[in-house]
Design a protein around this motif. Structure first.
Motif, PDB file in Angstrom:
ATOM      1  N   ASP A 187      91.309  19.954  12.439  1.00 29.42           N
ATOM      2  CA  ASP A 187      90.928  18.799  13.029  1.00 29.42           C
ATOM      3  C   ASP A 187      91.298  17.905  12.132  1.00 29.42           C
ATOM      4  N   ILE A 188      91.296  18.149  11.021  1.00 25.40           N
ATOM      5  CA  ILE A 188      91.680  17.037   9.801  1.00 25.40           C
ATOM      6  C   ILE A 188      93.212  17.206   9.580  1.00 25.40           C
ATOM      7  N   GLY A 189      94.111  18.032  10.163  1.00 26.05           N
ATOM      8  CA  GLY A 189      95.252  18.081  10.034  1.00 26.05           C
ATOM      9  C   GLY A 189      95.954  18.358   8.707  1.00 26.05           C
ATOM     10  N   LEU A 190      95.021  19.761   8.186  1.00 22.51           N
ATOM     11  CA  LEU A 190      95.496  20.183   6.799  1.00 22.51           C
ATOM     12  C   LEU A 190      96.341  21.355   6.928  1.00 22.51           C
TER      13      LEU A 190
ATOM     14  N   THR B   8     102.442  13.829  -6.520  1.00 24.07           N
ATOM     15  CA  THR B   8     102.836  13.385  -5.278  1.00 24.07           C
ATOM     16  C   THR B   8     102.121  14.604  -4.320  1.00 24.07           C
ATOM     17  N   ALA B   9     101.597  15.773  -4.795  1.00 24.49           N
ATOM     18  CA  ALA B   9     101.204  16.640  -4.075  1.00 24.49           C
ATOM     19  C   ALA B   9      99.958  17.487  -4.730  1.00 24.49           C
ATOM     20  N   ILE B  10      99.095  17.864  -3.936  1.00 25.16           N
ATOM     21  CA  ILE B  10      97.714  18.396  -4.680  1.00 25.16           C
ATOM     22  C   ILE B  10      97.693  19.756  -3.938  1.00 25.16           C
ATOM     23  N   VAL B  11      97.652  21.003  -4.724  1.00 19.19           N
ATOM     24  CA  VAL B  11      97.699  22.300  -4.099  1.00 19.19           C
ATOM     25  C   VAL B  11      96.124  22.767  -4.392  1.00 19.19           C
ATOM     26  N   CYS B  12      95.259  23.083  -3.491  1.00 12.71           N
ATOM     27  CA  CYS B  12      93.838  23.247  -3.505  1.00 12.71           C
ATOM     28  C   CYS B  12      93.764  24.773  -3.626  1.00 12.71           C
TER      29      CYS B  12
ATOM     30  N   ARG C 279      96.239   7.156   0.570  1.00 15.31           N
ATOM     31  CA  ARG C 279      96.696   7.796   1.714  1.00 15.31           C
ATOM     32  C   ARG C 279      97.127   9.141   1.811  1.00 15.31           C
ATOM     33  N   VAL C 280      96.646  10.055   2.777  1.00 16.58           N
ATOM     34  CA  VAL C 280      97.286  11.527   2.640  1.00 16.58           C
ATOM     35  C   VAL C 280      98.059  11.618   4.113  1.00 16.58           C
ATOM     36  N   PRO C 281      99.251  11.809   4.303  1.00 11.79           N
ATOM     37  CA  PRO C 281     100.114  12.332   3.284  1.00 11.79           C
ATOM     38  C   PRO C 281     101.114  11.145   2.562  1.00 11.79           C
TER      39      PRO C 281
ATOM     40  N   LEU D 213      88.416  16.824   0.013  1.00 13.59           N
ATOM     41  CA  LEU D 213      88.935  15.968  -0.766  1.00 13.59           C
ATOM     42  C   LEU D 213      89.906  15.123  -0.391  1.00 13.59           C
ATOM     43  N   ILE D 214      90.413  15.165   1.136  1.00 12.84           N
ATOM     44  CA  ILE D 214      91.099  14.324   1.833  1.00 12.84           C
ATOM     45  C   ILE D 214      90.140  13.298   2.289  1.00 12.84           C
ATOM     46  N   PHE D 215      89.132  13.563   2.690  1.00 15.62           N
ATOM     47  CA  PHE D 215      88.083  12.432   2.843  1.00 15.62           C
ATOM     48  C   PHE D 215      87.966  11.450   1.691  1.00 15.62           C
ATOM     49  N   GLN D 216      87.774  11.947   0.704  1.00 17.12           N
ATOM     50  CA  GLN D 216      87.294  11.364  -0.827  1.00 17.12           C
ATOM     51  C   GLN D 216      88.448  10.305  -1.239  1.00 17.12           C
TER      52      GLN D 216
END
Length: 339
Positions: free
Chosen positions: A283-286, A242-246, A265-267, A255-258
């Motif tokens: 910009d990507i909302g990370l 349910t969640a990925i820690v980078c 979908r993220v999140p 990773l979000i783009f891919q």
């Protein structure tokens, strides 16, 4: 390469000491000789003031920066900027040495005494060997660490608390209801010990303490298309996390783009959290853990100058506190997740 005092002496047909006196004690050199030396120095673009200062002080006016990754990466480029902001006005140049293995590091420290081309050494993000520390100490060359795995060996150091940062990240995800976590990192063939290793260790320790299901560690086996390979491994899992820690933003952002390109979908389907708050994270909302390499580097440079001036540093080992930056890439776990 810039001309040296040896180049000026050879072309002017005089000794090195004569070149030195021509700039530092002109009254001791005939007008004709000094005119020749200055003319040659100008032709060779020889830096008179810096070289004269170096000759008088016995210093190279150069700081060695040891990097283990490309100088163009966000962290390294920002560190470089911060160091130059302090060293350049103080009259010091920064020389970058690429260190890709423990053997490269050993060669650098073995040859430094004969080259004598650095007044201080700054190590960025990796550890050093005790023998190398002893060698520098015998040369009276300050050794300063930035985000190095261990701080005990350094004359001074600045670092982010990687363990605390990763703990903050995981606790945030747990507070949102996440229990199926996956840690993502890139593979490196480097034999050096890096500070980011502490992030994974803190991640695993907190998952254990919170009695979470054993988390999956994903590491790319592809040297070039690492993020694409990571996504392939995620999609191939029996049940998606349910969640990925980078490990860092440079993984989280692509990773979000891919993931989105793959229909995840993220999140809404998977939350993603990074570490750095680097370029494009906002910009990507990370959602990420912020560190400040610019000010860390400036402080490291200031402490280096203090060491070179034999000034006492009250707190030679400084640790910066990480900060959680909340954005849209993390969300609460939802029932009925289609993945």
């Amino acid at each position: 390469m810039s001309a040296t005092i040896h180049d000026v002496a050879d072309k002017a047909g005089v000794s090195i000491s004569t070149v030195s006196r021509a700039f530092t004690h002109p009254e001791m050199v005939s007008a004709a000789t000094r005119e020749t030396v200055v003319k040659v120095a100008n032709q060779l673009n020889f830096s008179i003031s810096r070289s004269a200062a170096a000759l008088k002080s016995g210093m190279s006016l150069r700081i060695a920066l040891l990097l283990s990754d490309h100088s163009s990466t966000w962290f390294n480029a920002t560190v470089n900027e911060g160091l130059n902001d302090v060293f350049h006005p103080a009259g010091y140049d920064l020389s970058i040495f690429q260190i890709n293995s423990s053997q490269d590091r050993k060669v650098f420290f073995d040859t430094l005494p004969t080259r004598s081309n650095a007044d201080a050494v700054i190590v960025n993000s990796f550890d050093v060997d005790d023998n190398e520390v002893t060698r520098l100490s015998s040369l009276h060359v300050p050794l300063v660490g930035i985000n190095s795995a261990s701080t005990n060996a350094f004359s001074a150091s600045v670092s982010i608390d990687d363990s605390q940062g990763e703990t903050i990240a995981v606790k945030h995800l747990i507070s949102l209801g996440h229990r199926q976590l996956t840690y993502v990192q890139t593979r490196t063939a480097n034999s050096l010990l890096f500070s980011v290793q502490r992030r994974k260790e803190a991640f695993m320790e907190l998952c254990r303490k919170q009695s979470l299901p054993r988390p999956r560690i994903i590491m790319s086996s592809e040297p070039r298309n690492q993020v694409a390979d990571i996504v392939s491994q995620i999609i191939a899992m029996d049940s998606l996390p349910t969640a990925i820690v980078c490990q860092e933003d440079s993984i989280a952002i692509p990773l979000i783009f891919q993931l989105r390109r793959s229909g995840i979908r993220v999140p809404e389907d998977i939350s993603v959290i990074g570490f750095d708050d680097s370029t494009f994270a906002e910009d990507i909302g990370l959602t990420t853990i912020r560190q400040d390499p610019l000010n860390m580097a400036k402080l490291a440079a200031e402490m280096t100058l203090m060491l070179l001036n034999d000034e006492r540093i009250n707190m030679p080992q400084r640790v910066f506190t990480p900060q959680l930056i909340l954005r849209s890439s993390t969300g609460s776990i939802r029932k009925g997740n289609p993945w």
